[in-house]
Design an enzyme around this catalytic site. Sequence first.
Site, PDB file in Angstrom:
ATOM      1  N   GLY A 193       0.898  -1.102  -0.093  1.00  0.00           N
ATOM      2  CA  GLY A 193      -0.072   0.128  -0.115  1.00  0.00           C
ATOM      3  C   GLY A 193       0.887   1.021   0.021  1.00  0.00           C
ATOM      4  N   GLY A 243      -2.219  -1.603   6.733  1.00  0.00           N
ATOM      5  CA  GLY A 243      -3.368  -0.792   6.786  1.00  0.00           C
ATOM      6  C   GLY A 243      -3.775  -0.320   8.311  1.00  0.00           C
ATOM      7  CG  ASP A 264      -7.078   8.400   9.751  1.00  0.00           C
ATOM      8  OD1 ASP A 264      -7.217   9.282   8.780  1.00  0.00           O
ATOM      9  OD2 ASP A 264      -6.026   8.158  10.178  1.00  0.00           O
ATOM     10  CB  ALA A 292      -3.074  14.423   7.029  1.00  0.00           C
ATOM     11  CG  HIS A 323       8.335  26.662 -23.068  1.00  0.00           C
ATOM     12  ND1 HIS A 323       8.473  25.086 -23.141  1.00  0.00           N
ATOM     13  CD2 HIS A 323       9.697  27.006 -23.388  1.00  0.00           C
ATOM     14  CE1 HIS A 323       9.448  24.906 -23.910  1.00  0.00           C
ATOM     15  NE2 HIS A 323      10.202  26.046 -23.895  1.00  0.00           N
TER      16      HIS A 323
HETATM   17  P1  FAD Z   1      -4.687  11.610  13.993  1.00  0.00           P
HETATM   18  O1  FAD Z   1      -3.525  12.223  13.400  1.00  0.00           O
HETATM   19  O2  FAD Z   1      -4.382  10.170  14.277  1.00  0.00           O
HETATM   20  O3  FAD Z   1      -4.686  12.141  15.471  1.00  0.00           O
HETATM   21  C1  FAD Z   1      -5.345  11.605  16.469  1.00  0.00           C
HETATM   22  C2  FAD Z   1      -4.924  12.028  17.784  1.00  0.00           C
HETATM   23  O4  FAD Z   1      -5.823  11.818  18.807  1.00  0.00           O
HETATM   24  C3  FAD Z   1      -3.814  11.296  18.412  1.00  0.00           C
HETATM   25  O5  FAD Z   1      -2.517  11.980  18.376  1.00  0.00           O
HETATM   26  C4  FAD Z   1      -4.247  10.521  19.477  1.00  0.00           C
HETATM   27  O6  FAD Z   1      -3.085  10.743  20.559  1.00  0.00           O
HETATM   28  C5  FAD Z   1      -5.297  11.203  20.051  1.00  0.00           C
HETATM   29  N1  FAD Z   1      -6.128  10.496  20.850  1.00  0.00           N
HETATM   30  C6  FAD Z   1      -6.899   9.516  20.599  1.00  0.00           C
HETATM   31  N2  FAD Z   1      -7.910   9.043  21.505  1.00  0.00           N
HETATM   32  C7  FAD Z   1      -7.592  10.123  22.465  1.00  0.00           C
HETATM   33  C8  FAD Z   1      -8.342  10.145  23.768  1.00  0.00           C
HETATM   34  N3  FAD Z   1      -9.438   9.525  23.993  1.00  0.00           N
HETATM   35  N4  FAD Z   1      -7.916  11.418  24.535  1.00  0.00           N
HETATM   36  C9  FAD Z   1      -7.217  12.373  24.030  1.00  0.00           C
HETATM   37  N5  FAD Z   1      -6.597  12.024  22.677  1.00  0.00           N
HETATM   38  C10 FAD Z   1      -6.722  10.878  22.037  1.00  0.00           C
HETATM   39  N6  FAD Z   1      -1.797  11.047   5.033  1.00  0.00           N
HETATM   40  C11 FAD Z   1      -1.746  12.008   4.184  1.00  0.00           C
HETATM   41  O7  FAD Z   1      -2.664  12.629   3.930  1.00  0.00           O
HETATM   42  N7  FAD Z   1      -0.602  12.229   3.629  1.00  0.00           N
HETATM   43  C12 FAD Z   1       0.683  11.478   3.915  1.00  0.00           C
HETATM   44  O8  FAD Z   1       1.761  11.522   3.122  1.00  0.00           O
HETATM   45  C13 FAD Z   1       0.587  10.570   4.817  1.00  0.00           C
HETATM   46  N8  FAD Z   1       1.666   9.818   5.397  1.00  0.00           N
HETATM   47  C14 FAD Z   1       1.384   8.894   6.429  1.00  0.00           C
HETATM   48  C15 FAD Z   1       2.522   8.068   6.654  1.00  0.00           C
HETATM   49  C16 FAD Z   1       2.526   7.288   7.544  1.00  0.00           C
HETATM   50  C17 FAD Z   1       3.692   6.595   8.092  1.00  0.00           C
HETATM   51  C18 FAD Z   1       1.147   7.011   8.352  1.00  0.00           C
HETATM   52  C19 FAD Z   1       1.272   6.056   9.620  1.00  0.00           C
HETATM   53  C20 FAD Z   1       0.259   7.944   8.200  1.00  0.00           C
HETATM   54  C21 FAD Z   1       0.244   8.742   6.889  1.00  0.00           C
HETATM   55  N9  FAD Z   1      -0.787   9.569   6.642  1.00  0.00           N
HETATM   56  C22 FAD Z   1      -0.535  10.461   5.704  1.00  0.00           C
HETATM   57  C23 FAD Z   1      -2.266   9.364   7.147  1.00  0.00           C
HETATM   58  C24 FAD Z   1      -2.369  10.611   8.279  1.00  0.00           C
HETATM   59  O9  FAD Z   1      -1.345  10.582   9.275  1.00  0.00           O
HETATM   60  C25 FAD Z   1      -3.616  10.338   8.883  1.00  0.00           C
HETATM   61  O10 FAD Z   1      -4.705  10.288   7.962  1.00  0.00           O
HETATM   62  C26 FAD Z   1      -3.989  11.818   9.588  1.00  0.00           C
HETATM   63  O11 FAD Z   1      -3.159  11.898  10.829  1.00  0.00           O
HETATM   64  C27 FAD Z   1      -5.525  11.548  10.207  1.00  0.00           C
HETATM   65  O12 FAD Z   1      -5.574  12.576  11.202  1.00  0.00           O
HETATM   66  P2  FAD Z   1      -6.637  12.606  12.367  1.00  0.00           P
HETATM   67  O13 FAD Z   1      -6.655  14.012  12.955  1.00  0.00           O
HETATM   68  O14 FAD Z   1      -7.977  11.916  12.214  1.00  0.00           O
HETATM   69  O15 FAD Z   1      -6.235  11.729  13.580  1.00  0.00           O
HETATM   70  P1  AMP Z   2      -3.049  -0.328   2.652  1.00  0.00           P
HETATM   71  O1  AMP Z   2      -4.212  -0.744   3.366  1.00  0.00           O
HETATM   72  O2  AMP Z   2      -3.360   0.518   1.480  1.00  0.00           O
HETATM   73  O3  AMP Z   2      -2.228   0.361   3.423  1.00  0.00           O
HETATM   74  O4  AMP Z   2      -2.288  -1.737   2.193  1.00  0.00           O
HETATM   75  C1  AMP Z   2      -2.073  -2.840   2.576  1.00  0.00           C
HETATM   76  C2  AMP Z   2      -1.929  -3.890   2.113  1.00  0.00           C
HETATM   77  O5  AMP Z   2      -1.387  -5.181   2.676  1.00  0.00           O
HETATM   78  C3  AMP Z   2      -3.125  -4.400   1.276  1.00  0.00           C
HETATM   79  O6  AMP Z   2      -2.994  -4.317  -0.188  1.00  0.00           O
HETATM   80  C4  AMP Z   2      -3.223  -5.990   1.768  1.00  0.00           C
HETATM   81  O7  AMP Z   2      -3.705  -6.901   0.617  1.00  0.00           O
HETATM   82  C5  AMP Z   2      -1.776  -6.491   2.124  1.00  0.00           C
HETATM   83  N1  AMP Z   2      -1.610  -7.277   3.169  1.00  0.00           N
HETATM   84  C6  AMP Z   2      -2.510  -7.688   4.067  1.00  0.00           C
HETATM   85  N2  AMP Z   2      -2.180  -8.849   4.810  1.00  0.00           N
HETATM   86  C7  AMP Z   2      -1.159  -9.453   3.948  1.00  0.00           C
HETATM   87  C8  AMP Z   2      -0.377 -10.506   4.354  1.00  0.00           C
HETATM   88  N3  AMP Z   2      -0.462 -11.431   5.267  1.00  0.00           N
HETATM   89  N4  AMP Z   2       0.458 -10.717   3.135  1.00  0.00           N
HETATM   90  C9  AMP Z   2       0.818  -9.709   2.172  1.00  0.00           C
HETATM   91  N5  AMP Z   2       0.102  -8.763   1.943  1.00  0.00           N
HETATM   92  C10 AMP Z   2      -0.933  -8.439   2.995  1.00  0.00           C
END
Ligand code: FAD
Ligand code: AMP
Length: 477
Positions: A189, A277, A318, A326, A450
């Site tokens: 992914g 995921g 999320d 984000a 360009h």
């Molecule tokens: P989050 O950012 O998850 O924030 C939720 C916060 O709530 C957390 O800090 C948590 O501590 C806090 N919290 C939870 N429950 C409680 C509670 N009960 N009380 C107090 N605090 C609480 N998205 C992009 O758009 N572009 C990217 O390039 C991208 N790269 C990514 C790379 C990685 C490695 C990962 C893991 C994610 C990436 N994402 C990217 C996804 C992105 O980070 C998330 O979609 C985004 O952070 C979601 O925002 P959010 O505000 O819903 O939640």
């Molecule tokens: P994403 O949800 O886009 O971050 O992608 C996660 C990917 O992991 C999906 O395409 C899944 O098909 C893959 N995946 C989940 N479980 C397994 C597994 N056991 N072996 C290989 N790939 C996996």
Amino acid sequence: MSQQFDLVVIGGGPGGYEAAIRAAQLGYKVACIEKRLLNGKPSMGGTCLNVGCIPSKALLDSSHKYEATQHELEDHGITTGEVTLDLQKLLARKDKVVQQLTGGVAQLLKGNNIEWLQGTGKLLAGKQVEFVPHEGEKQILAPKYVILASGSVPVNIPVAPVDQDVIVDSTGALSFNEVPKRLGVIGAGVIGLELGSVWRRLGSEVVVFEALDSFLPMADKALSKEFHKILKKQGLEIRIGAKVAATEVNGQEVTVKYTQDGEEKTQVFDKLIVCVGRKAYAEGLLAEDAGIKLTERGLVEVNDQCATSVEGVYAIGDLVRGPMLAHKAMEEGVMAVERIHGHAAQVNYDTIISVIYTHPEAAWVGLTEEAAKEQGFDVKAGQFPFAVNGRALAAGETAGFVKFVADNKTDRLLGMHVVGPSASDIVHQGMIALEFVSSVEDLQLMTFGHPTFSEVVHEAALSVDGRAIHAVQRKRK
Ligand code: FAD
Ligand code: AMP
């Protein structure tokens, strides 16, 4: 005595903190409850700033510079001495970027008179909120409105239990203290491809296991084919149809057992990243009698405007349906506040961009050619390569293309798909065009600067009607 707030936001990620700021701008008294600790200290900014978008992009940029210095400069007549990697410095730089941004968000909250309540929030019955601080006494808050923004966490699979040493999740993969010689990644992914690319560029031999029989099935077929080819050429080994069935850790090694083409195979790695995921995180967020409905998948159920089943309580990012991105979380946060304020705001879910920040990048917005056909459109499409674009040749960034998908009947633009230099920025041209319901002709009639990478956007729009200039095309219109 507990404090009085108009709005309490639970979660200080991009969704939560943007909602809090917009509400403060509109004159509401706002508290944002965030429990995250980074290196033992309270930290704002959620997954995105602490362990997601930002640190991963810092590593992608640093590792790209390392690879480019080794392999791309010679072509330009630049000879370097031996190129060495100081991994600790590279990681420290990433941490500094994170610190700067998380500290910046804390300052923004302060500047907007938003109270950052450091600890855990829980929604109770009757829209009350329990706040348990990291230190001190529990409080019960009774705001007029609540926004739930607790985000997501990585999915764990029993066949590869994360120990954050040999088997890690995306967070562990941001901080390996040495470059693993043999690195396995489960899941091709977005996150798996980005992190796999980082460590490949820094010197790991990387194998990505993908259980599905196709590569990036959600992307346009032409894009996923081209992108797969490019990543393979870079040395990222992506095994499609390879399902990891078991893992066994022995000391500092892990044996991965997987099935591919009906055969059982094994391979040994020094580190294994599990990127299969993410799932909504609502642990301890809701009292049983809070009245919030969840979906079967554990997401908070919301309508198009992010209202939950309880009046005055919204949920965003999320934690709710839609792509885990984000920018989607941010716009939902702002929309929820505008709705609270009586404004008719609405996120356009049809124009949310997707980006994979490898090099070159892949990015898209709107419908793929396949989805457009499935939806019954009479589809016309056109694409144009970067290989013949002057700016791309000058920069030595010639891989990839821009593709447009459109409706043949109305000429309306339906989707844009880019692999190539600055795809993450270029795709915004398509996003704006889709927002303004542009026709392909609108793009054809515009004057593009360009020499720019964006000229490929113009040529791709022209090629939809077989009239690109820098390619021999059969003139159709
Ligand atoms: P989050 O950012 O998850 O924030 C939720 C916060 O709530 C957390 O800090 C948590 O501590 C806090 N919290 C939870 N429950 C409680 C509670 N009960 N009380 C107090 N605090 C609480 N998205 C992009 O758009 N572009 C990217 O390039 C991208 N790269 C990514 C790379 C990685 C490695 C990962 C893991 C994610 C990436 N994402 C990217 C996804 C992105 O980070 C998330 O979609 C985004 O952070 C979601 O925002 P959010 O505000 O819903 O939640
Ligand atoms: P994403 O949800 O886009 O971050 O992608 C996660 C990917 O992991 C999906 O395409 C899944 O098909 C893959 N995946 C989940 N479980 C397994 C597994 N056991 N072996 C290989 N790939 C996996």
